[in-house]
Design an enzyme around this catalytic site. Structure first.
Site, PDB file in Angstrom:
ATOM      1  N   HIS A 449      -7.702  10.937   8.026  1.00  0.00           N
ATOM      2  CA  HIS A 449      -8.287   9.738   8.613  1.00  0.00           C
ATOM      3  C   HIS A 449      -7.266   8.933   9.423  1.00  0.00           C
ATOM      4  CE1 HIS A 449     -10.155   5.587   8.355  1.00  0.00           C
ATOM      5  NE2 HIS A 449     -11.178   6.309   8.759  1.00  0.00           N
ATOM      6  N   HIS A 608     -12.196  -4.029  12.663  1.00  0.00           N
ATOM      7  CA  HIS A 608     -11.788  -2.715  12.173  1.00  0.00           C
ATOM      8  C   HIS A 608     -10.275  -2.596  11.991  1.00  0.00           C
ATOM      9  CE1 HIS A 608     -11.656   1.852  12.489  1.00  0.00           C
ATOM     10  NE2 HIS A 608     -12.606   1.659  11.599  1.00  0.00           N
TER      11      HIS A 608
END
Length: 707
Positions: A449, A608
């Site tokens: 990720h 984010h």
């Protein structure tokens, strides 16, 4: 340097004790409450009207995902007889039940928002969502002709009865029942993928001096009003929309002879047959009809949901395509740092000093320019990049293909298990491989990720390394709507660490330890390093009384980290947390978390970025990167947080980014100890701060230290 040995030992002892369930908010409930905050944005008249529709669609989409992923996991625990408890002490079935109790009023608020607020507001703006009983005879005739010529040929033959395997995830269906034979029913798929959810009524004209008028009807209502063209032999038919949600989690099964990419493909092929996890009905559906379908699907009552609003709010994204700029957010031109404005000199200028980028306020084009220039620069030898969610027509992918064609070594680490992007990433891997890019993807038990890029360039008989480390995907579309932070540097020591990490990934992990100075890498060192820094802050506070922590992240759930933050609060360390989504930490508990403040910001852009600030005097540290503080991030993923080496950049990240969000008193909501949120409002004589608006208006201010 502070001696934190004793503090680390006591902290380790404290978090090794049994978790007190009273100190934690349930993860599932926290996620549902995040969607309550999203829906509140749909009700906020300060947003342009079509942007309010967007928030309605986002909330609906998030709830769909909740029933595709979280509820199925709990159902599996129930079916397996698991006694596992959540951090707050609930069994799986109890979590399903309390989730339902919070979702039911949320569904009602959805319907109230749509019918009571948005439909009337749209009408005032000249966009009419009509019911069929409101239409003129002329409009009905025009729509019937459209239906006959366009929609009817695309409607599959209705299925008699219910075969569970034929019902696809999140498709809108119509259940047609003969009112005289209630056990005799038909089901057919509403073709929203081809026609959209809203059908425009043709031939509506207004004078040029007026705003254009748009009139729409729901596709399912258009079909229902013309059923005689499908069921010519039936006179009395009841029509009821419904929607089925399935488990969309994939289990990848491999043996020693398996090829990972084929294993993922095989798992995806079974996804549409995942077990049912929710059944949605219109409230007008008669109980007997509803029960018949539920019985066919073997669904218990606690997985059945009814609404007097439309089903499938995710389809409402269609309305944002209406050409009404006056009903959308005003656009702005993202800032381009002067050092990165000339593509031909981009390497030379990055070499001058480190640069922090905050998208979408800073332009993502500079990253595209960097890779585009790297693709054609004869001195560039190698390019490494991670890929998690990519845009369909990606300029980043185009640059990598161009680089491979030009003979450069290009390595792309592609995460095939990126949720809901698996098929896209399989196609992407095939496309890049065909172009000569070396693909790395074979990690069955762990997700990559991290958001990383490394460019290796020959300069003056040596190898120079240019690194980009951030929180966002290399996605030119989401870079315009996600708030993400990234860091560009030509520091050789950082580049060497990044190169070592890519080499480890390229060679398949092999239980390697990730021991770096600047890179904190999960699943081996990241959690330990976070806990170590919290312990250092505790020791610093015990010595000076000036301990302070400030984190900005998406989700906070990991119990050991939460307990460490409690320990810091208990000795007096002040802690400010900006957690956008779910937060399992309870602030304001007497004697435990009185020094912890938690806010959530939901606004125009999806927050984010991950930023972690540890004060600790001369040892102050700022971390940025891809990782939230959740069990999955710290234990089941390759994640990277980066310790920012430049003190000037650390300062601007703190002052011009993190603290601006923490000062928000317009869009921020404060988490209370009971797990609910309340709006933050300006105090008397306090400056009004809408953090996202401030960042738009002051974009580029964090680059002034470069001038």
């Amino acid at each position: 340097m502070l001696d934190t040995t004793d503090v680390e030992s006591s902290l380790s002892l404290a978090i090794s004790k049994n978790v007190n369930p009273d100190f934690f908010i349930n993860r599932e409930l926290s996620w549902i409450r995040f969607n309550v905050r999203v829906l509140e944005e749909a009700r906020d008249y300060r947003h342009p009207l079509l942007e309010r529709i967007k928030f309605l669609a986002i909330c609906g989409s998030n709830l769909d995902e909740f029933f595709m992923t979280r509820i199925p996991r709990l159902l599996k625990q129930v079916n397996n007889g698991s006694n596992e408890l959540s951090a707050d002490g609930l069994t799986a079935i109890e979590q399903i039940q309390v989730s339902r109790e919070e979702i039911l009023p949320l569904i009602q608020r959805h319907a109230d928002c749509w019918h009571g607020e948005l439909v009337p507001a749209l009408a005032k703006a000249g966009i009419y969502i009509k019911r069929f009983d409101e239409l003129s005879t002329q409009d009905k005739a025009a729509l019937r002709t459209f239906f006959q010529n366009n929609i009817l040929p695309n409607i599959a033959t209705p299925l008699k009865g219910c075969d569970i395997d034929t019902l696809e995830n999140l498709h809108l269906y119509l259940l047609v029942v003969d009112v005289f034979k209630k056990d005799d029913f038909y089901i057919f798929d509403v073709p929203t993928e081809k026609f959209g959810r809203f059908i425009e009524i043709p031939d509506n004209f207004v004078s040029k001096t007026e705003k254009p008028v748009c009139q729409y009807v729901f596709l399912e209502e258009l079909i229902a009003d013309n059923l005689d063209l499908i069921f010519s032999n039936h006179q009395s038919l009841g029509v009821y929309p419904f929607r089925l949600t399935r488990n969309f989690e994939i289990d990848i099964l491999m043996d020693e002879t398996s090829d990972f990419i084929n294993s993922v493909k095989n798992s995806l092929s079974k996804r549409q047959l995942g077990f049912p996890s929710r059944l949605e009905f219109d409230k007008k559906t008669p109980p007997a009809v509803r029960n018949e379908l539920a019985l066919s699907l073997k669904l218990p009552n606690y997985l059945i949901y009814e609404t007097d609003g439309p089903l499938g709010y995710v389809d409402f994204w269609q309305l944002l395509k209406i050409n009404r700029p006056d009903l959308k957010d005003a656009s702005f031109i993202p800032y381009v740092p002067p050092l990165l404005s000339n593509r031909k000199h981009i390497f030379k200028n990055i070499a001058k000093q480190d640069i922090v980028l905050y998208h979408p306020y800073d332009s993502f084009e500079v990253i595209i320019d960097l890779l585009t220039e790297a693709a054609v620069d004869v001195n560039v030898l190698e390019i490494y990049v991670t890929m998690y969610r990519m845009d369909t027509k990606s300029p980043v992918v185009d640059a990598l293909i161009e680089a491979a064609k030009n003979g450069k070594k290009v390595i792309a680490v592609i995460e095939l298990k990126a949720k809901f992007d698996e098929e896209n990433n399989i196609l992407l891997a095939s496309k890049l491989k065909a172009a000569g890019v070396e693909i790395v993807y074979n990690f069955p038990k762990i997700k990559v990720h991290a958001k990383l890029c490394l460019i290796v360039r020959r300069e003056n008989n040596r190898l120079a390394r240019y690194s980009h480390i951030g929180s966002g995907n290399y996605n030119a579309v989401t870079a315009k709507i996600y708030g993400d932070i990234g860091y560009l540097t030509a520091r050789q020591d950082v580049g060497l660490e990044l190169e070592d990490l890519f080499n480890i990934l390229e060679n398949g992990l092999q239980d390697k330890e990730f021991k770096f100075k600047y890179l904190l890498v999960a699943p081996t060192t990241l959690k330990h390093e976070i806990l170590k820094r919290i312990a250092r802050e505790i020791a610093f506070h015990q010595k000076t009384g000036k301990g302070y922590l400030a984190f900005k992240l998406n989700n906070l759930e990991e119990t050991d980290v939460i307990q460490a933050l409690y320990q810091a609060s208990m000795v007096g360390v002040k802690i400010d947390l900006n957690v956008r989504g779910l937060c399992c930490l309870k602030p304001g508990l007497k004697g435990v978390s009185e020094n912890i403040s938690v806010i959530s910001i939901v606004g125009r852009f999806l927050e984010h970025a991950r930023i972690f600030y540890f004060q600790a005097g001369d040892e102050s540290d700022v971390l940025i990167g891809s990782s939230d503080l959740m069990f999955r991030n710290l234990n089941e993923r390759i994640e990277v947080l980066f310790s920012v080496p430049d003190p000037k950049v650390r300062q601007v990240i703190l002052e011009d980014m993190l603290k601006i969000h923490l000062k928000d008193n317009v869009k921020a909501r404060r988490l209370l100890s009971d797990g609910t949120y309340q709006m933050v409002t300006p105090k008397k004589d306090e400056e009004v701060v809408n953090s996202q608006l401030w960042l738009i208006q002051n974009r580029g201010i964090w680059h002034e230290h470069n001038i």
